[in-house]
Write an enzyme that holds these catalytic residues in place. Structure first.
Site, mmCIF file in Angstrom:
data_model
loop_
_atom_site.group_PDB
_atom_site.id
_atom_site.type_symbol
_atom_site.label_atom_id
_atom_site.label_comp_id
_atom_site.label_asym_id
_atom_site.label_seq_id
_atom_site.Cartn_x
_atom_site.Cartn_y
_atom_site.Cartn_z
ATOM 1 C CG ASP A 1 42.378 48.348 33.058
ATOM 2 O OD1 ASP A 1 42.457 49.588 32.987
ATOM 3 O OD2 ASP A 1 41.910 47.638 32.162
ATOM 4 C CD GLU B 1 36.237 51.472 43.822
ATOM 5 O OE1 GLU B 1 36.231 51.946 42.679
ATOM 6 O OE2 GLU B 1 35.665 51.998 44.773
ATOM 7 N NE ARG C 1 40.696 45.737 35.960
ATOM 8 C CZ ARG C 1 40.273 46.664 36.814
ATOM 9 N NH1 ARG C 1 39.202 47.365 36.540
ATOM 10 N NH2 ARG C 1 40.927 46.895 37.937
ATOM 11 N NE ARG D 1 34.382 45.853 32.590
ATOM 12 C CZ ARG D 1 35.396 46.674 32.757
ATOM 13 N NH1 ARG D 1 35.918 46.817 33.952
ATOM 14 N NH2 ARG D 1 35.884 47.358 31.743
ATOM 15 C CG HIS E 1 32.800 50.374 37.768
ATOM 16 N ND1 HIS E 1 34.114 50.683 37.481
ATOM 17 C CD2 HIS E 1 32.687 49.032 37.599
ATOM 18 C CE1 HIS E 1 34.762 49.568 37.154
ATOM 19 N NE2 HIS E 1 33.918 48.551 37.212
ATOM 20 C CB CYS F 1 39.272 53.201 40.387
ATOM 21 S SG CYS F 1 38.125 54.259 39.620
HETATM 22 C C1 CIR Z 1 38.415 49.219 33.342
HETATM 23 O O1 CIR Z 1 37.736 49.401 32.340
HETATM 24 O O2 CIR Z 1 38.270 48.235 34.039
HETATM 25 C C2 CIR Z 1 39.467 50.251 33.698
HETATM 26 N N1 CIR Z 1 39.991 50.813 32.493
HETATM 27 C C3 CIR Z 1 38.890 51.319 34.585
HETATM 28 C C4 CIR Z 1 38.440 50.794 35.909
HETATM 29 C C5 CIR Z 1 37.971 51.865 36.820
HETATM 30 N N2 CIR Z 1 37.582 51.320 38.074
HETATM 31 C C6 CIR Z 1 36.639 51.818 38.846
HETATM 32 O O3 CIR Z 1 35.984 52.783 38.505
HETATM 33 N N3 CIR Z 1 36.405 51.200 40.001
#
Ligand code: CIR
Length: 257
Positions: free
Chosen positions: A60, A65, A85, A130, A160, A247
């Site tokens: 990821d 972001e 992550r 998160r 998010h 993101c």
């Molecule tokens: C996640 O689940 O962390 C990633 N697959 C997607 C993150 C997207 N980030 C965002 O909207 N800031």
């Protein structure tokens, strides 16, 4: 001078975290092409692209972001909420250190930058899977000295806060009313997405334009009808990884500090 820090699409993107979407095959080459087009689009708007190092083992990593909250005075290096992550921030910090003093979040705080919506001196922070309570409180104490206030916000249905709401002009928020109430943002006008385009509330306001995914044409029309300059981008492959246009960059004024 606006700067956008980006990070390459990892070859392992298909192993990305997914929370609200079912896993669908992801064409990594196509995702990389879309990401390159995104960088070109930002460049055409006068934004300077700075690339953070590739992180092939972090599926990821392209969603940079989530690794930081960049303000005029300082950059807060976050602890992303997904364990897979949490190693992403380490290589982003030295890049940001060229532009801002850094402040680091410490365990047990977790916070994804995608949960932080800045409007003036207010940081709205989504309570999410998160971003935990400690993440919100650490952010509050780290930025208090710079006169930012931190307001927690509840939402449902998406990953998010900024999947549910983003700012598209001064005092105007694009939002999905099924996921968040406009009442959380007193003093702001709201533009609801077309209800057939659930993921249509994530727009990147940058350099006098609104970068917006072409997958949501009805909501795009609503933005255009509001007189906004919309710059469309096909982000369909990255959307399969639950990502969108905010993101994939960390945007800030390279002069400010
Ligand atoms: C996640 O689940 O962390 C990633 N697959 C997607 C993150 C997207 N980030 C965002 O909207 N800031």
């Amino acid at each position: 001078m606006l700067i956008a820090i980006t990070r390459p699409v990892s070859p392992s993107l298909a192993k990305c975290e997914l929370t609200h979407l079912a896993r669908a095959p992801i064409d990594v080459a196509r995702a990389s092409e879309q990401h390159a087009a995104y960088e070109r689009l930002l460049g055409s708007l006068g934004v300077t692209i700075v690339r953070a190092p590739a992180a092939p083992d972090f599926p990821d990593a392209v969603f940079i972001e989530d690794t930081a909250v960049v303000l005029d005075e300082v950059a807060v290096i976050t602890r992303p909420g997904a364990p897979s992550r949490q190693g992403e921030s380490a290589a982003v910090a030295p890049v940001l250190a060229n532009y801002r003093p850094l402040l680091l979040m410490e365990p047990p705080a977790t916070l994804d930058g995608g949960d932080v919506l800045r409007i003036g001196r207010t940081l709205y922070v989504g309570r999410s899977g998160r971003t935990n309570h400690q993440g919100i409180e650490q952010l509050r104490s780290l930025v208090a000295r710079f006169d930012y206030r931190v307001l927690p916000v509840d939402f449902t249905g998406c990953l998010h806060l900024k999947s549910a709401v983003t700012d598209v002009a001064d005092g105007l928020l694009l939002l999905n009313p099924a996921w968040i109430s406009g009442a959380a943002f007193p003093g702001c006008d709201t533009l609801p997405i077309d209800e057939s385009e659930s993921y249509g509330a994530n727009a990147l306001r940058i350099a006098g334009a609104v970068v917006y995914p072409s997958q949501h044409p009805r909501t795009r029309d609503l933005l255009v009808q509001r007189g906004l300059r919309v710059a469309s981008i096909d982000y369909s492959e990255l959307a399969k990884a639950e990502g969108a246009v905010t993101c994939c960059s960390l945007v800030f004024d390279g002069q400010a500090q």
